[in-house]
Design a protein around this motif. Structure first.
Motif, mmCIF file in Angstrom:
data_model
loop_
_atom_site.group_PDB
_atom_site.id
_atom_site.type_symbol
_atom_site.label_atom_id
_atom_site.label_comp_id
_atom_site.label_asym_id
_atom_site.label_seq_id
_atom_site.Cartn_x
_atom_site.Cartn_y
_atom_site.Cartn_z
ATOM 1 N N LYS A 1 0.539 -1.731 0.111
ATOM 2 C CA LYS A 1 -0.190 0.116 -0.075
ATOM 3 C C LYS A 1 0.343 0.967 -0.107
ATOM 4 O O LYS A 1 0.762 1.590 -0.737
ATOM 5 C CB LYS A 1 -0.985 0.320 1.060
ATOM 6 C CG LYS A 1 -1.607 0.991 1.566
ATOM 7 C CD LYS A 1 -2.844 0.888 2.346
ATOM 8 C CE LYS A 1 -3.657 1.906 2.607
ATOM 9 N NZ LYS A 1 -4.837 2.325 3.572
ATOM 10 N N SER B 1 2.243 2.183 -3.632
ATOM 11 C CA SER B 1 1.704 2.703 -4.406
ATOM 12 C C SER B 1 1.105 3.397 -4.080
ATOM 13 O O SER B 1 1.152 5.077 -5.110
ATOM 14 C CB SER B 1 -0.337 1.854 -4.393
ATOM 15 O OG SER B 1 -0.702 1.804 -4.971
ATOM 16 N N LYS C 1 3.936 6.115 -5.680
ATOM 17 C CA LYS C 1 4.040 5.962 -6.535
ATOM 18 C C LYS C 1 2.692 7.170 -7.154
ATOM 19 O O LYS C 1 3.101 7.776 -8.554
ATOM 20 C CB LYS C 1 3.544 4.586 -7.006
ATOM 21 C CG LYS C 1 3.338 4.977 -9.361
ATOM 22 C CD LYS C 1 3.267 3.849 -9.268
ATOM 23 C CE LYS C 1 3.307 3.314 -11.257
ATOM 24 N NZ LYS C 1 2.881 2.628 -11.640
ATOM 25 N N TRP D 1 7.295 -6.116 -2.503
ATOM 26 C CA TRP D 1 6.465 -5.254 -3.465
ATOM 27 C C TRP D 1 6.400 -4.841 -5.381
ATOM 28 O O TRP D 1 7.769 -5.843 -5.741
ATOM 29 C CB TRP D 1 5.939 -3.287 -3.305
ATOM 30 C CG TRP D 1 7.386 -2.673 -3.586
ATOM 31 C CD1 TRP D 1 8.443 -2.329 -4.455
ATOM 32 C CD2 TRP D 1 8.074 -2.458 -1.849
ATOM 33 N NE1 TRP D 1 9.100 -1.955 -3.582
ATOM 34 C CE2 TRP D 1 9.166 -1.994 -2.603
ATOM 35 C CE3 TRP D 1 7.749 -3.014 -1.211
ATOM 36 C CZ2 TRP D 1 10.387 -1.337 -1.245
ATOM 37 C CZ3 TRP D 1 9.632 -2.536 0.300
ATOM 38 C CH2 TRP D 1 10.685 -1.793 0.052
ATOM 39 N N VAL E 1 7.913 -0.427 -8.894
ATOM 40 C CA VAL E 1 7.147 1.332 -8.988
ATOM 41 C C VAL E 1 7.722 2.240 -9.561
ATOM 42 O O VAL E 1 6.810 3.051 -9.568
ATOM 43 C CB VAL E 1 6.385 1.976 -6.918
ATOM 44 C CG1 VAL E 1 5.565 0.667 -6.403
ATOM 45 C CG2 VAL E 1 7.720 2.115 -6.550
#
Length: 193
Positions: A124, A127, A130, A179, A182
């Motif tokens: 999260k 994200s 980004k 992750w 990004v």
């Protein structure tokens, strides 16, 4: 050891008390030591999430970077709501870091569940980082530094890194934050780091 642009070498040394950490910087002028204390507990009367964000901002500004630590002057419009552009930004020259702080606000669960939670919030955070860079590249925003000075930030003027900063009382030994890419370098740290 990692070589720095200034030709200084730095490393961390764990101390006997498990909470102690010393930054050792070898420079042409000699070796410099700096003891890094553990992160202080947050006051009991503050919301833990917001308190962790404020502690990160205060620590960064206190340890010599108030000119480079920025928070949003006003939230950006996003559809019918408002969007926060990162919990904090670090800006210096042509480089920028989007810092996303995530705090564990409940008593930790068994290690496997905590590792899964850390994985979820890491994804999260990346994200969100980004999205912050994307938004700043589309629409520059006013940011305020640790001295209260306002700067118009155009995301296209910076080379970015995403920083996931975790405030957690007990990170499981086997927990590794991962992750999806990004589109920029990214790193995970604890608040103590």
């Amino acid at each position: 050891m990692t070589e720095q642009p200034s030709s200084a070498l730095w490393r961390f040394v764990e101390e006997d008390d498990l909470n102690g950490l010393t930054l050792v910087v070898d420079t042409p002028q000699g070796t410099h030591l700096r003891r890094i204390p553990p992160a202080l507990p947050l006051p009991f009367y503050v919301d833990h999430g917001a308190g962790a964000e404020a502690a990160v901002h205060t620590a960064a500004a206190t340890w010599g970077m108030p000119d480079f630590v920025f928070q949003q002057a006003a939230h950006a419009a996003k559809g019918s709501g408002r969007r926060e552009l990162g919990d904090r930004l670090l800006l210096a020259g042509g480089r920028g870091a989007v810092v996303q702080v995530k705090a564990r606000t409940i008593k930790p669960k068994p290690d496997d569940q905590e590792a899964a939670w850390i994985q979820k919030v890491a994804a999260k955070a990346m994200s969100q980082a980004k999205g912050t860079v994307r938004q700043l590249r589309m629409v520059p925003a006013d940011m305020v530094n640790g001295r209260g000075r306002k700067l118009r930030v155009d995301g296209n003027a910076y080379e970015w890194i995403a920083v996931f900063l975790l405030d957690h009382p007990r990170v499981p030994d086997h927990a590794v934050a991962t992750w999806q890419p990004v589109g920029m370098p990214a790193i995970a740290l604890t608040r103590r780091d």
